[in-house]
Design a protein around this motif. Structure first.
Motif, PDB file in Angstrom:
ATOM      1  N   PHE A  14      35.951  23.466  28.357  1.00 19.32           N
ATOM      2  CA  PHE A  14      34.728  22.883  28.097  1.00 19.32           C
ATOM      3  C   PHE A  14      35.239  21.434  27.343  1.00 19.32           C
ATOM      4  O   PHE A  14      35.356  21.654  26.070  1.00 19.32           O
ATOM      5  N   ALA A  19      38.443  27.371  26.523  1.00 16.15           N
ATOM      6  CA  ALA A  19      38.053  28.483  26.172  1.00 16.15           C
ATOM      7  C   ALA A  19      38.586  29.854  26.558  1.00 16.15           C
ATOM      8  O   ALA A  19      38.883  30.815  25.972  1.00 16.15           O
ATOM      9  N   GLY A  40      34.732  33.360  19.479  1.00 13.39           N
ATOM     10  CA  GLY A  40      35.123  32.166  19.967  1.00 13.39           C
ATOM     11  C   GLY A  40      36.555  32.473  20.668  1.00 13.39           C
ATOM     12  O   GLY A  40      37.165  31.349  21.167  1.00 13.39           O
ATOM     13  N   GLY A  42      37.149  33.536  23.491  1.00 10.01           N
ATOM     14  CA  GLY A  42      36.817  33.323  25.084  1.00 10.01           C
ATOM     15  C   GLY A  42      36.129  34.732  25.843  1.00 10.01           C
ATOM     16  O   GLY A  42      36.472  34.619  27.028  1.00 10.01           O
ATOM     17  N   LYS A  43      35.815  35.752  25.184  1.00  9.47           N
ATOM     18  CA  LYS A  43      35.398  36.877  25.666  1.00  9.47           C
ATOM     19  C   LYS A  43      34.113  36.610  26.850  1.00  9.47           C
ATOM     20  O   LYS A  43      34.175  37.057  27.961  1.00  9.47           O
ATOM     21  N   THR A  44      33.045  36.004  26.072  1.00  8.95           N
ATOM     22  CA  THR A  44      31.976  35.716  26.846  1.00  8.95           C
ATOM     23  C   THR A  44      32.459  34.841  28.213  1.00  8.95           C
ATOM     24  O   THR A  44      31.821  35.153  29.187  1.00  8.95           O
ATOM     25  N   THR A  45      33.052  33.845  27.711  1.00  6.22           N
ATOM     26  CA  THR A  45      33.385  32.821  29.081  1.00  6.22           C
ATOM     27  C   THR A  45      34.307  33.776  29.940  1.00  6.22           C
ATOM     28  O   THR A  45      33.963  33.434  31.331  1.00  6.22           O
ATOM     29  N   TYR A  54      30.564  30.741  35.756  1.00  2.00           N
ATOM     30  CA  TYR A  54      31.382  29.780  35.533  1.00  2.00           C
ATOM     31  C   TYR A  54      32.402  29.790  36.574  1.00  2.00           C
ATOM     32  O   TYR A  54      32.692  30.592  37.328  1.00  2.00           O
TER      33      TYR A  54
HETATM   34  N1  LIG Z   1      28.880  26.658  27.794  1.00  3.54           N
HETATM   35  C1  LIG Z   1      29.656  26.377  26.688  1.00  3.54           C
HETATM   36  N2  LIG Z   1      30.022  24.922  26.656  1.00  3.54           N
HETATM   37  C2  LIG Z   1      30.784  24.359  25.687  1.00  3.54           C
HETATM   38  N3  LIG Z   1      31.561  25.179  25.179  1.00  3.54           N
HETATM   39  C3  LIG Z   1      31.503  26.610  25.184  1.00  3.54           C
HETATM   40  C4  LIG Z   1      30.789  26.994  26.118  1.00  3.54           C
HETATM   41  N4  LIG Z   1      30.908  28.361  26.127  1.00  3.54           N
HETATM   42  C5  LIG Z   1      31.930  28.789  25.392  1.00  3.54           C
HETATM   43  N5  LIG Z   1      32.332  27.585  24.831  1.00  3.54           N
HETATM   44  C6  LIG Z   1      33.363  27.464  23.716  1.00  3.54           C
HETATM   45  O1  LIG Z   1      34.416  28.215  24.092  1.00  3.54           O
HETATM   46  C7  LIG Z   1      35.152  28.922  23.264  1.00  3.54           C
HETATM   47  C8  LIG Z   1      34.713  30.605  23.683  1.00  3.54           C
HETATM   48  O2  LIG Z   1      33.467  30.986  23.479  1.00  3.54           O
HETATM   49  P1  LIG Z   1      33.190  32.524  23.940  1.00  3.54           P
HETATM   50  O3  LIG Z   1      33.797  32.745  25.167  1.00  3.54           O
HETATM   51  O4  LIG Z   1      31.672  32.481  23.733  1.00  3.54           O
HETATM   52  O5  LIG Z   1      33.741  33.301  22.833  1.00  3.54           O
HETATM   53  P2  LIG Z   1      33.579  34.972  22.372  1.00  3.54           P
HETATM   54  O6  LIG Z   1      32.681  35.430  23.337  1.00  3.54           O
HETATM   55  O7  LIG Z   1      34.784  35.421  22.395  1.00  3.54           O
HETATM   56  O8  LIG Z   1      33.139  34.756  21.027  1.00  3.54           O
HETATM   57  C9  LIG Z   1      34.256  28.759  21.872  1.00  3.54           C
HETATM   58  O9  LIG Z   1      35.006  27.826  21.267  1.00  3.54           O
HETATM   59  C10 LIG Z   1      32.715  28.297  22.494  1.00  3.54           C
HETATM   60  O10 LIG Z   1      32.453  27.301  21.682  1.00  3.54           O
END
Ligand SMILES: Nc1ncnc2c1ncn2[C@@H]1O[C@H](COP(=O)(O)OP(=O)(O)O)[C@@H](O)[C@H]1O
Ligand SMILES: [Mg+2]
Lengths: 244, 312
Positions: A14, A19, A40, A42-45, A54
């Motif tokens: 991003f 991520a 942060g 990258g699990k949700t991503t 995505y």
């Molecule tokens: N839609 C998005 N736009 C910009 N940055 C994102 C987005 N989703 C996640 N990030 C960034 O990507 C990184 C990983 O996020 P995320 O996957 O939510 O982590 P986790 O779920 O492990 O806490 C973080 O730095 C977060 O800020």
């Protein structure tokens, strides 16, 4: 046996933030795998990439031998991938029962529907199992956070056939009695229907009951894999959690 | 209400509507006919914006497209009026499909902007191409029934509104209606649960364009003079006001709202443009205090009724 899920070099950035960074993860048939890692990491991503919300910048996703990284979310659902969201995403103005029926209705559109009595029976069973049967006619927006999580789980189980269930933080902010219901329903679907699951969570006691193995992510890549006890003693994992 | 009672009310209401032309002046019948035209537009926009959550700002343009296509075809090629209207509807469906393909992947605000830009472009094109469309001078169209007297058109629009209303009701009650409601509530959740969100949004877009073109096509051959004025944003605003005041995402909302606002608008004709201010304020009040609109109000009122009723 082909794994249910395999990613190779999966990446998503991003802007300047990477991520997910070359993630290679394999989950075998019938496994319930935990996915842990600091905030942060990258699990949700990853879950969003796997479910098609995505589009990956690089790398491959293979679900039961078929590449899915270019497919759209509904096409991935059609291949047996269901999911829940950390902050429940229900259809607020529909009843709980209607919510749960959406995957079955969507199957009509692609010509893989099941007979209506069977669908209704399964919906009823699932709602019963997640203790939401008394609320079946309530609007989804009226549910509490824990109830909404249960409704999401029942809805994901209505994706048929369900091969892979992705759960993003199903226990976050959820009451212990509801946590027990969530664990029970995932274990049961795993046992009875061979559903494979990838569960993102921080809650160690719950993970211990659900999974024999966990994968640990840090800064978008896999840094360890093994039983909870193994990874808990892994030097890199400790370092990731405690900071550099 | 039980089914025989419902049927009874429907028959009674139907008879009352059929009887209207005997009880009112030509002027009033004309106003009722125009109300029914707006009922059709409102039903279509409610399907798209209310049920599917896609706030298009080009709904009035599809009505104009239907009207101009038919008028131009009939004038330049001499085809029968009904064939002209049919061609307008087909063109609206094709253009709706194309515009939907371009815009429906966008987020709500961009969808609104893109459809608005499209609407303005079409209006300007019609205005500028006066050699072909006669622009602001207006384009004469032949009357469908050979007469400008409103009664036959009133019955025609009554039939059209009924048909469009029933079709919309059928769609909303079908699985497509469930897909659309799911998309409106949470598009990502709908997609990961297997709903082809883009496809169904586009289906809704095409259906609403077709409804608008039907209304516009027939109306053009009733008012007898087309001009680019009703293709201005004002007209779109009227449709939005009607649906919101009547009750967004309800079946009777657009019907009640369209008739109410059109009648009110006629009643306050002397106020001129100030009416728009009044309507805008009305929308603000509804959105803030009664999001269910007139239909929501009526439903709350009738829900309280049984407490007062002596028996039951
Ligand atoms: N839609 C998005 N736009 C910009 N940055 C994102 C987005 N989703 C996640 N990030 C960034 O990507 C990184 C990983 O996020 P995320 O996957 O939510 O982590 P986790 O779920 O492990 O806490 C973080 O730095 C977060 O800020
Ligand atoms: Mg997360």
């Amino acid at each position: 046996m082909t794994p249910v899920l395999e990613t190779r070099g999966l990446s998503k950035r991003f802007g300047g933030v990477v991520a997910v960074d070359g993630l290679s993860l394999t989950v075998g048939q019938g496994e319930i795998r935990g996915l842990i890692g600091p905030n942060g990491s990258g699990k949700t991503t990853t879950v969003n990439l796997l479910s098609g919300l995505y589009r990956a910048d690089a790398g491959e996703i293979v679900v039961r031998g078929e590449r899915t990284e270019r497919l759209r979310p509904h096409e991935i659902a059609a291949r047996g991938v269901g999911r829940t969201f950390q902050v429940p995403k229900l259809f607020g103005n529909m009843t709980v029962l209607e919510n749960v029926l959406v995957p079955a209705l969507a199957a009509i559109d692609r010509g893989t529907e099941r007979p209506l009595p069977e669908v209704l029976e399964r919906a009823g069973h699932l709602l019963e199992f997640v203790t939401l049967q008394p609320l079946r006619d309530a609007l989804a927006k009226e549910l509490s956070g824990g109830q909404a999580m249960l409704a999401q789980i029942a809805r994901a189980f209505m994706v048929r056939p369900l091969h892979l269930l992705l759960m993003d933080e199903p226990f976050a902010g959820v009451h212990p009695t509801i946590r027990a219901v969530i664990i029970e329903s995932v274990l049961r679907m795993n046992r009875e229907e061979g559903v494979t699951a990838l569960v993102v969570s921080h809650e160690m006691p719950e993970l211990r009951r659900l999974c024999s193995r966990v994968s640990v992510m840090h800064e978008g890549t896999l840094i360890a894999e093994g039983t909870l006890d193994e990874v808990a003693n892994d030097a890199r994992v400790l370092e990731a959690y405690l900071g550099r | 209400m039980t089914f025989p009672r419902r049927l009874g009310w429907a028959v009674l209401g139907g008879l009352a509507l059929v009887w209207l032309p005997w009880a009112f002046s030509e002027y009033h019948i004309h106003i009722f006919t125009i109300s029914l035209y707006y009922v059709i537009l409102a039903i279509g926009w409610n399907l798209l914006a209310g049920y599917a959550g896609q706030f298009s700002l080009a709904h009035h343009t599809f009505a104009g497209l239907g009207a101009y296509t038919s008028a131009l075809l009939v004038h330049h090629t001499g085809v029968p009026i009904l064939a002209g209207i049919g061609a307008g509807v087909v063109l609206a469906a094709v253009v709706g499909y194309g515009l939907g393909t371009l815009c429906l992947r966008m987020r709500a605000i961009y969808l609104a902007l893109a459809t608005w830009a499209f609407a303005e472009s079409v209006r300007l094109l019609i205005q500028v191409e006066y050699g072909f469309t006669r622009g602001d001078l207006g384009f004469r169209t032949p009357m469908l029934f050979g007469t400008p007297l409103p009664t036959p058109y009133f019955y025609l629009f009554l039939g059209l509104a009924l048909a469009v209303g029933l079709a919309a009701r059928q769609i909303v009650g079908s699985r497509i209606g469930t897909y659309l409601r799911a998309i409106r509530d949470d598009e990502e959740a709908a997609a990961v649960m297997g709903v082809d969100t883009f496809k169904w949004k586009r289906v809704a877009f095409v259906i609403s364009a077709v409804f608008a073109a039907i209304a516009g096509g027939f109306q053009g051959h009733y008012i007898g003079l087309l001009s680019p004025t009703p293709m201005k944003f004002n007209e779109m605003a009227m449709v939005i006001i009607m649906v919101v005041v009547g009750g967004l995402r309800t079946f009777p909302g657009p019907i009640i709202g369209a008739v109410f606002i059109e009648l009110l608008s006629e009643l306050l004709r002397a106020w001129g443009e100030i009416r728009m201010v009044l309507f805008a304020l009305l929308v603000l009040v509804v959105v803030r205090a009664y999001p269910g609109g007139l239909v929501g109000l009526a439903r709350t009122a009738t829900a309280r009724l049984p407490q007062w009723a002596p028996c039951k």
